[in-house]
Design a protein around this motif. Structure first.
Motif, PDB file in Angstrom:
ATOM      1  N   GLU A   1      -0.915   7.377  -0.031  1.00 49.64           N
ATOM      2  CA  GLU A   1      -2.350   7.127  -0.128  1.00 49.64           C
ATOM      3  C   GLU A   1      -2.920   6.655   1.205  1.00 49.64           C
ATOM      4  O   GLU A   1      -4.015   7.061   1.590  1.00 49.64           O
ATOM      5  CB  GLU A   1      -2.646   6.104  -1.220  1.00 49.64           C
ATOM      6  CG  GLU A   1      -2.420   6.629  -2.622  1.00 49.64           C
ATOM      7  CD  GLU A   1      -2.703   5.584  -3.672  1.00 49.64           C
ATOM      8  OE1 GLU A   1      -3.367   4.578  -3.350  1.00 49.64           O
ATOM      9  OE2 GLU A   1      -2.268   5.768  -4.801  1.00 49.64           O
ATOM     10  N   SER A   2      -2.205   5.804   1.913  1.00 49.67           N
ATOM     11  CA  SER A   2      -2.720   5.306   3.187  1.00 49.67           C
ATOM     12  C   SER A   2      -2.789   6.433   4.210  1.00 49.67           C
ATOM     13  O   SER A   2      -3.696   6.476   5.034  1.00 49.67           O
ATOM     14  CB  SER A   2      -1.873   4.143   3.707  1.00 49.67           C
ATOM     15  OG  SER A   2      -0.567   4.582   4.019  1.00 49.67           O
TER      16      SER A   2
ATOM     17  N   GLN B   1       2.485   4.593   0.824  1.00 54.63           N
ATOM     18  CA  GLN B   1       2.439   5.306   2.086  1.00 54.63           C
ATOM     19  C   GLN B   1       1.615   6.586   1.978  1.00 54.63           C
ATOM     20  O   GLN B   1       0.858   6.917   2.872  1.00 54.63           O
ATOM     21  CB  GLN B   1       3.873   5.628   2.537  1.00 54.63           C
ATOM     22  CG  GLN B   1       3.966   6.141   3.947  1.00 54.63           C
ATOM     23  CD  GLN B   1       3.673   5.051   4.965  1.00 54.63           C
ATOM     24  OE1 GLN B   1       3.657   3.876   4.653  1.00 54.63           O
ATOM     25  NE2 GLN B   1       3.433   5.453   6.184  1.00 54.63           N
TER      26      GLN B   1
ATOM     27  N   ILE C   1       0.868  -1.172   0.000  1.00 50.28           N
ATOM     28  CA  ILE C   1       0.000   0.000   0.000  1.00 50.28           C
ATOM     29  C   ILE C   1       0.905   1.222   0.000  1.00 50.28           C
ATOM     30  O   ILE C   1       1.723   1.374   0.904  1.00 50.28           O
ATOM     31  CB  ILE C   1      -0.918   0.034   1.242  1.00 50.28           C
ATOM     32  CG1 ILE C   1      -1.806  -1.194   1.251  1.00 50.28           C
ATOM     33  CG2 ILE C   1      -1.741   1.315   1.269  1.00 50.28           C
ATOM     34  CD1 ILE C   1      -2.623  -1.331   2.511  1.00 50.28           C
TER      35      ILE C   1
ATOM     36  N   GLU D   1      -5.883   8.474   3.338  1.00 46.71           N
ATOM     37  CA  GLU D   1      -7.087   7.727   3.714  1.00 46.71           C
ATOM     38  C   GLU D   1      -7.289   7.760   5.230  1.00 46.71           C
ATOM     39  O   GLU D   1      -8.406   7.940   5.707  1.00 46.71           O
ATOM     40  CB  GLU D   1      -6.987   6.286   3.230  1.00 46.71           C
ATOM     41  CG  GLU D   1      -8.210   5.470   3.525  1.00 46.71           C
ATOM     42  CD  GLU D   1      -8.095   4.050   3.005  1.00 46.71           C
ATOM     43  OE1 GLU D   1      -8.873   3.204   3.487  1.00 46.71           O
ATOM     44  OE2 GLU D   1      -7.245   3.779   2.162  1.00 46.71           O
ATOM     45  N   PHE D   2      -6.213   7.606   5.972  1.00 47.87           N
ATOM     46  CA  PHE D   2      -6.315   7.660   7.429  1.00 47.87           C
ATOM     47  C   PHE D   2      -6.798   9.030   7.888  1.00 47.87           C
ATOM     48  O   PHE D   2      -7.657   9.137   8.753  1.00 47.87           O
ATOM     49  CB  PHE D   2      -4.962   7.337   8.076  1.00 47.87           C
ATOM     50  CG  PHE D   2      -4.978   7.483   9.569  1.00 47.87           C
ATOM     51  CD1 PHE D   2      -5.591   6.525  10.357  1.00 47.87           C
ATOM     52  CD2 PHE D   2      -4.405   8.591  10.182  1.00 47.87           C
ATOM     53  CE1 PHE D   2      -5.627   6.657  11.734  1.00 47.87           C
ATOM     54  CE2 PHE D   2      -4.437   8.728  11.559  1.00 47.87           C
ATOM     55  CZ  PHE D   2      -5.044   7.758  12.336  1.00 47.87           C
TER      56      PHE D   2
END
Length: 79
Positions: free
Chosen positions: A50-51, A48, A46, A54-55
């Motif tokens: 984008e995550s 980093q 995943i 999203e978080f």
């Protein structure tokens, strides 16, 4: 002097402790091995950036849902 019965109990306790230690260490080794095998099979890359985005979105949504009524209430009171 220590009686023979006491010596046998001490020897039994010592051997039981050693056996328990060996069993526990073997179980831990097997658990760590299975975790390692499962992680290598299910690892998904995943990105980093984008995550993190999203978080942040999920965090903001949760805060809005949790504190939304409080903010509205304070806003109507002129805070």
């Amino acid at each position: 002097m220590i009686s023979i019965l006491t010596q046998e109990r001490l020897l039994g306790a010592a051997l039981g402790s050693v056996l328990t230690g060996v069993v526990v260490l073997e179980q831990r080794k097997n658990i760590y091995k299975s975790i390692s095998e499962n992680q290598s099979q299910t690892t998904v890359h995943i990105p980093q950036k984008e995550s993190g985005i999203e978080f942040a979105h999920l965090w903001n949504k949760a805060v809005d849902q949790a504190l939304g009524p409080v903010i509205k209430s304070l806003g109507t009171r002129g805070w």
